[in-house]
Design a protein around this motif. Structure first.
Motif, short mmCIF file in Angstrom:
data_model
loop_
_atom_site.label_atom_id
_atom_site.label_comp_id
_atom_site.label_asym_id
_atom_site.label_seq_id
_atom_site.Cartn_x
_atom_site.Cartn_y
_atom_site.Cartn_z
N GLU A 1 0.82 -1.21 0.00
CA GLU A 1 0.00 0.00 0.00
C GLU A 1 0.86 1.26 0.00
N GLU A 2 1.90 1.25 0.84
CA GLU A 2 2.78 2.42 0.90
C GLU A 2 3.58 2.57 -0.40
N MET A 3 4.05 1.44 -0.94
CA MET A 3 4.82 1.50 -2.18
C MET A 3 3.94 2.01 -3.32
N LEU A 4 2.68 1.58 -3.32
CA LEU A 4 1.74 2.05 -4.35
C LEU A 4 1.57 3.57 -4.26
N GLU A 5 1.36 4.07 -3.03
CA GLU A 5 1.19 5.52 -2.86
C GLU A 5 2.45 6.26 -3.28
N LEU A 6 3.61 5.81 -2.77
CA LEU A 6 4.87 6.51 -3.10
C LEU A 6 5.08 6.53 -4.62
N ALA A 7 4.81 5.39 -5.26
CA ALA A 7 5.02 5.30 -6.70
C ALA A 7 4.04 6.22 -7.44
N SER A 8 2.78 6.22 -7.03
CA SER A 8 1.79 7.09 -7.71
C SER A 8 2.15 8.55 -7.50
N LEU A 9 2.83 8.85 -6.40
CA LEU A 9 3.14 10.25 -6.08
C LEU A 9 4.53 10.65 -6.52
N GLY A 10 5.16 9.82 -7.35
CA GLY A 10 6.40 10.28 -7.99
C GLY A 10 7.63 9.41 -7.80
N ALA A 11 7.64 8.45 -6.86
CA ALA A 11 8.84 7.62 -6.66
C ALA A 11 8.92 6.56 -7.75
N LYS A 12 9.72 6.84 -8.79
CA LYS A 12 9.59 5.99 -9.98
C LYS A 12 10.33 4.65 -9.86
N VAL A 13 10.84 4.34 -8.66
CA VAL A 13 11.56 3.07 -8.49
C VAL A 13 10.67 1.87 -8.82
N MET A 14 9.36 1.99 -8.60
CA MET A 14 8.42 0.96 -9.07
C MET A 14 7.30 1.62 -9.86
N ASP B 1 4.50 1.25 13.66
CA ASP B 1 5.04 2.23 14.59
C ASP B 1 5.65 3.44 13.89
N VAL B 2 5.82 3.32 12.60
CA VAL B 2 6.44 4.42 11.88
C VAL B 2 5.36 5.33 11.32
N LEU B 3 5.52 6.62 11.58
CA LEU B 3 4.51 7.59 11.16
C LEU B 3 4.57 7.83 9.65
N VAL B 4 5.76 8.22 9.20
CA VAL B 4 5.95 8.53 7.78
C VAL B 4 6.99 7.57 7.22
N ARG B 5 6.63 6.90 6.14
CA ARG B 5 7.56 5.94 5.54
C ARG B 5 8.49 6.63 4.55
N GLY B 6 7.96 7.59 3.81
CA GLY B 6 8.80 8.23 2.81
C GLY B 6 8.24 9.56 2.33
N VAL B 7 9.09 10.30 1.63
CA VAL B 7 8.73 11.60 1.06
C VAL B 7 9.00 11.54 -0.43
N THR B 8 8.13 12.13 -1.22
CA THR B 8 8.36 12.10 -2.67
C THR B 8 7.80 13.36 -3.33
N ALA B 9 8.27 13.65 -4.52
CA ALA B 9 7.72 14.79 -5.27
C ALA B 9 7.43 14.37 -6.70
N LYS B 10 6.35 14.90 -7.26
CA LYS B 10 5.97 14.60 -8.63
C LYS B 10 6.03 15.91 -9.40
N LYS B 11 6.78 15.89 -10.49
CA LYS B 11 7.02 17.17 -11.16
C LYS B 11 6.39 17.26 -12.54
N ASP B 12 5.52 16.31 -12.86
CA ASP B 12 4.99 16.30 -14.22
C ASP B 12 3.49 16.59 -14.28
N GLU B 13 3.03 17.45 -13.36
CA GLU B 13 1.62 17.82 -13.39
C GLU B 13 1.48 19.33 -13.59
N ALA B 14 0.31 19.75 -14.03
CA ALA B 14 0.04 21.17 -14.22
C ALA B 14 -1.20 21.55 -13.43
N LYS B 15 -1.22 22.81 -12.99
CA LYS B 15 -2.39 23.29 -12.23
C LYS B 15 -3.25 24.15 -13.14
#
Ligand code: ADP
Ligand code: ASP
Ligand code: MG
Length: 410
Positions: A200-213, A251-265
């Motif tokens: 679940e966390e890997m899915l979120e991180l990947a959707s939010l920019g972590a391109k490792v998966m 027990d871990v609050l935040v697993r990772g931080v990521t940024a996605k740079k290919d979106e427009a507002k």
């Protein structure tokens, strides 16, 4: 006595040149010698897919998606054949196969096709006679025998799908970093490699920019509980296991931080404040198959309000066409488009039962004078739209504020 099947996927940088392909062949042959049946998935040689996309762009601004798939699928056909030759040199029997030859059947949405079925007949036949089977990643074939591709990063999907249908003991993803980190190790120098992470966390991180998966591959892995191990092509060390949620993770609050740079507002200004307007806008965007992400609408002090939302840059042209039409019908005053944004996110299952994560994130951004333009939250993530120029600085600051570089206490 065979020990079972292992799927090994090698990404573009892992097969970027002949020396590396020979290195991959040695690793595959060694796994086979240990008594496993090995199915290998390879990506195109590093940079090839980008070069092909670029090449198409120099011929046509709007190439037919079917022809894009014909073009892009060639990349993986090169690497599978070369890897088979490298294995033959090591006296290891091996055969390379395209997605179509295996029977990876997809729907017809060219460039982002979904897998419908994977035949195991040919794979099993070749494994039975002792061959290593090398499958071209990222590609399939639809029911009309048309070649399709599975979206960028799609070799991960091929690997997960094969591991699932073959009931593999492990799906190993070999890449150019040592595993999954608390942030992109190329941006945050003291990012920490995780021993394990939940689907679940890997899915979120990947959707939010972590391109490792590839994000979509994580949906499938999680749904079918495919055991996964992300690790380095250039080292023998253990990487990161992707598994079901386990106790220690909570027990871990935040697993990772990521940024996605290919979106427009996109901001539509002065939308009349009455029922039905938002519905009209987003219905038309949905009809045009545009993937709208964050949406923010404020309360109106006058009789009109602004609506902002984000879309992938690749959908911006289509979005502009739809929005220009829709603002006339609803009587909105103006619209602005901003491509210089980034979406910064923190992800963690532990957030479900804790408060204060957002406050901490906002404080870290404020300290670096990073302005927040939009916010959205879900049970296990918080995302902020910020200026693209601030993205790396913000990832580093937020990573530090949650102490992610330190090993959590168990
Ligand atoms: P491959 O070609 O092997 O599929 P990718 O380039 O698709 O490799 O993915 C690996 C890259 O993902 C790394 O080089 C790294 O820069 C990037 N990345 C982004 N976020 C993370 C993260 N949290 N952990 C590890 N790598 C990450
Ligand atoms: N070669 C494809 C890409 O670059 C698929 C992959 O590498 O996973 O997107
Ligand atoms: Mg990849």
């Amino acid at each position: 006595m065979r020990k079972g099947i292992i799927v090994q996927k090698f990404g573009g940088t892992s097969v970027a040149n002949p020396e590396r392909i020979i290195g991959v062949a040695k690793r595959v042959a060694a796994t086979k010698k240990k008594g496993y049946d090995v199915v290998v998935v390879v990506s195109a040689l590093g940079g090839t897919t980008d070069e092909l996309v670029d090449l198409a762009g120099r011929i046509s601004k709007n190439p037919a998606e079917r022809e894009m798939d014909m073009l892009l699928a060639t990349g993986e056909q090169v690497s599978v054949a070369l890897l088979a030759m490298a294995l033959h040199e090591l006296k290891q029997e091996a055969i390379s196969l395209t997605g179509a030859q295996v029977g990876i059947v997809t729907d017809s949405s060219h460039t982002k096709a979904r897998i419908l079925d994977v035949s195991t007949q040919k794979l099993r036949k070749e494994l039975r006679v002792g061959k290593v089977v090398i499958v071209a990643g990222f590609q399939g074939v639809n029911l009309d025998q048309e070649i399709t591709t599975l979206g960028r990063g799609g070799s991960d999907m091929t690997a997960v799908a094969l591991a699932k249908v073959l009931k593999a003991k492990m799906c190993e993803i070999y890449t150019d970093v040592k595993g999954v980190y608390t942030a992109d190790p190329r941006i945050v120098k003291d990012a920490r490699k995780l021993d394990s992470i939940s689907y679940e966390e890997m899915l979120e991180l990947a959707s939010l920019g972590a391109k490792v998966m590839q994000a979509r591959s994580m949906e499938v892995a999680g749904k079918f509980n495919v055991p996964m191990h992300v690790r380095s092509s250039f080292s023998k060390k253990k990487g990161t296991l992707i598994t079901k949620e386990v106790r220690a993770m909570e027990d871990v609050l935040v697993r990772g931080v990521t940024a996605k740079k290919d979106e427009a507002k996109v901001t539509i200004c002065d939308v009349p404040d009455k029922p039905g307007e938002a519905s009209r806008i987003f219905e038309l965007l949905a009809k045009a198959d545009i993937n709208v992400d964050m949406i923010v609408q404020n309360i109106s002090r006058t009789k009109a309000t602004d609506i902002s939302f984000t879309v992938p840059n690749s959908d911006l042209k289509k979005t502009q066409e739809v929005v220009q039409k829709v603002i006339k019908t609803i009587g909105a005053k103006a619209v602005t488009y901003n491509k210089s944004i980034a979406k910064l996110s923190v992800v963690g299952i532990g957030m479900r039962s804790h408060s204060g994560v957002a406050a901490k994130m906002f404080k870290a951004l404020a300290a670096k004078k990073v302005n927040i333009e939009m916010i959205s939250t879900s049970e296990i993530k918080i995302s902020c739209v910020i200026q693209k120029k601030d993205a790396d600085k913000a990832v580093k600051a937020v990573h530090k504020s949650f102490g992610l570089e330190k090993k959590p206490k168990k």
